[in-house]
Structure formats: C-alpha cells, structure tokens
Design a protein around this motif. Structure first.
Motif, PDB file in Angstrom:
ATOM      1  N   ARG A  38       0.836  -1.211   0.000  1.00  0.00           N
ATOM      2  CA  ARG A  38       0.000   0.000   0.000  1.00  0.00           C
ATOM      3  C   ARG A  38       0.866   1.255   0.000  1.00  0.00           C
ATOM      4  N   ILE A  51     -10.064   0.927  -3.773  1.00  0.00           N
ATOM      5  CA  ILE A  51      -9.618   0.163  -4.940  1.00  0.00           C
ATOM      6  C   ILE A  51      -9.975  -1.308  -4.792  1.00  0.00           C
ATOM      7  N   LEU A  52      -9.873  -1.824  -3.568  1.00  0.00           N
ATOM      8  CA  LEU A  52     -10.099  -3.244  -3.312  1.00  0.00           C
ATOM      9  C   LEU A  52     -11.547  -3.575  -2.963  1.00  0.00           C
ATOM     10  N   SER A  53     -12.411  -2.570  -2.951  1.00  0.00           N
ATOM     11  CA  SER A  53     -13.809  -2.739  -2.540  1.00  0.00           C
ATOM     12  C   SER A  53     -13.910  -3.266  -1.115  1.00  0.00           C
ATOM     13  N   THR A  70      -9.780 -13.163   2.754  1.00  0.00           N
ATOM     14  CA  THR A  70     -10.079 -14.261   1.836  1.00  0.00           C
ATOM     15  C   THR A  70      -8.984 -14.357   0.782  1.00  0.00           C
ATOM     16  N   GLU A  72      -9.511 -14.340  -2.318  1.00  0.00           N
ATOM     17  CA  GLU A  72      -9.870 -13.335  -3.328  1.00  0.00           C
ATOM     18  C   GLU A  72      -9.278 -11.967  -2.975  1.00  0.00           C
ATOM     19  N   THR A  73      -9.355 -11.587  -1.713  1.00  0.00           N
ATOM     20  CA  THR A  73      -8.789 -10.303  -1.282  1.00  0.00           C
ATOM     21  C   THR A  73      -7.275 -10.303  -1.433  1.00  0.00           C
ATOM     22  N   VAL A  75      -5.516 -12.044  -3.514  1.00  0.00           N
ATOM     23  CA  VAL A  75      -5.218 -11.994  -4.954  1.00  0.00           C
ATOM     24  C   VAL A  75      -5.339 -10.562  -5.457  1.00  0.00           C
ATOM     25  N   LYS A  76      -6.380  -9.844  -5.045  1.00  0.00           N
ATOM     26  CA  LYS A  76      -6.557  -8.444  -5.450  1.00  0.00           C
ATOM     27  C   LYS A  76      -5.387  -7.585  -4.990  1.00  0.00           C
ATOM     28  N   ILE A  77      -4.967  -7.781  -3.733  1.00  0.00           N
ATOM     29  CA  ILE A  77      -3.857  -7.002  -3.190  1.00  0.00           C
ATOM     30  C   ILE A  77      -2.584  -7.293  -3.978  1.00  0.00           C
ATOM     31  N   ARG A  79      -2.214  -8.497  -6.979  1.00  0.00           N
ATOM     32  CA  ARG A  79      -2.323  -8.070  -8.376  1.00  0.00           C
ATOM     33  C   ARG A  79      -1.948  -6.597  -8.539  1.00  0.00           C
ATOM     34  N   LEU A  80      -2.275  -5.770  -7.543  1.00  0.00           N
ATOM     35  CA  LEU A  80      -1.941  -4.340  -7.606  1.00  0.00           C
ATOM     36  C   LEU A  80      -0.442  -4.110  -7.750  1.00  0.00           C
TER      37      LEU A  80
END
Length: 92
Positions: A38, A51-53, A70, A72-73, A75-77, A79-80
């Motif tokens: 971050r 950004i990550l909802s 999770t 999914e979370t 993976v989102k982090i 990926r950024l």
C-alpha cells in the motif's frame, strides 16, 4: 515533522523491485507485506480500501494481522503490485 507525499512513478517502480526481491528470498510476509504494498503505491488506507472494494477498517485489520482475508482479497492485493498468491518453501 515532514509532510507525507505520494511517491513518483520511478519510486513506485523501485518499491516494486525491492518488494519483488524480498518476495523471491522469502522475506516478505503478511501482514507487513500489505502495508508495504500500500505504501509502495503511495495510497492511504482509505484509497487502498476503495480500490479493493473493502472498508478502511478491513484494510487496517489486515495490516494489523487481526483479520483473516479471503484468498480473493489477497489476490486483489497482490495483483496491484504484480504479485501472485502462492506457497513458498519454508526457510530452514
């Protein structure tokens, strides 16, 4: 006290390079990795959450190590910052 400023594009690229090196050596662990990603992007917890909802509180809890994000979370982090989530060998 100096005022915080957003990193330049070059600084973001350098942060990404340094974190990638640490990841390759197995020296990058949750929750510190989330904080460094971050900050490396120059985002506040609120901006990162948007950004990550997620909520700012969720980001704060992930960074404090008191949340159980999770896959999914994560993976989102990752990926950024150009990372993938996976298993790494445990240091001996």
């Amino acid at each position: 006290m100096a005022r915080w400023k957003k990193p330049t594009k070059e600084e973001v690229l350098e942060n990404r390079r340094m974190l990638a090196e640490r990841a390759q050596t197995g020296d990058l662990r949750l929750p510190e990795a989330v904080v460094e990603i971050r900050r490396g992007l120059g985002l506040t917890q609120n901006e990162f959450a948007k950004i990550l909802s997620l909520t700012r509180r969720q980001v704060a809890e992930i960074e404090a190590g008191s949340a159980n994000p999770t896959l999914e979370t994560l993976v989102k982090i990752g990926r950024l910052f150009g990372f993938a989530v996976g298993f790494v060998p445990k240091a001996q």
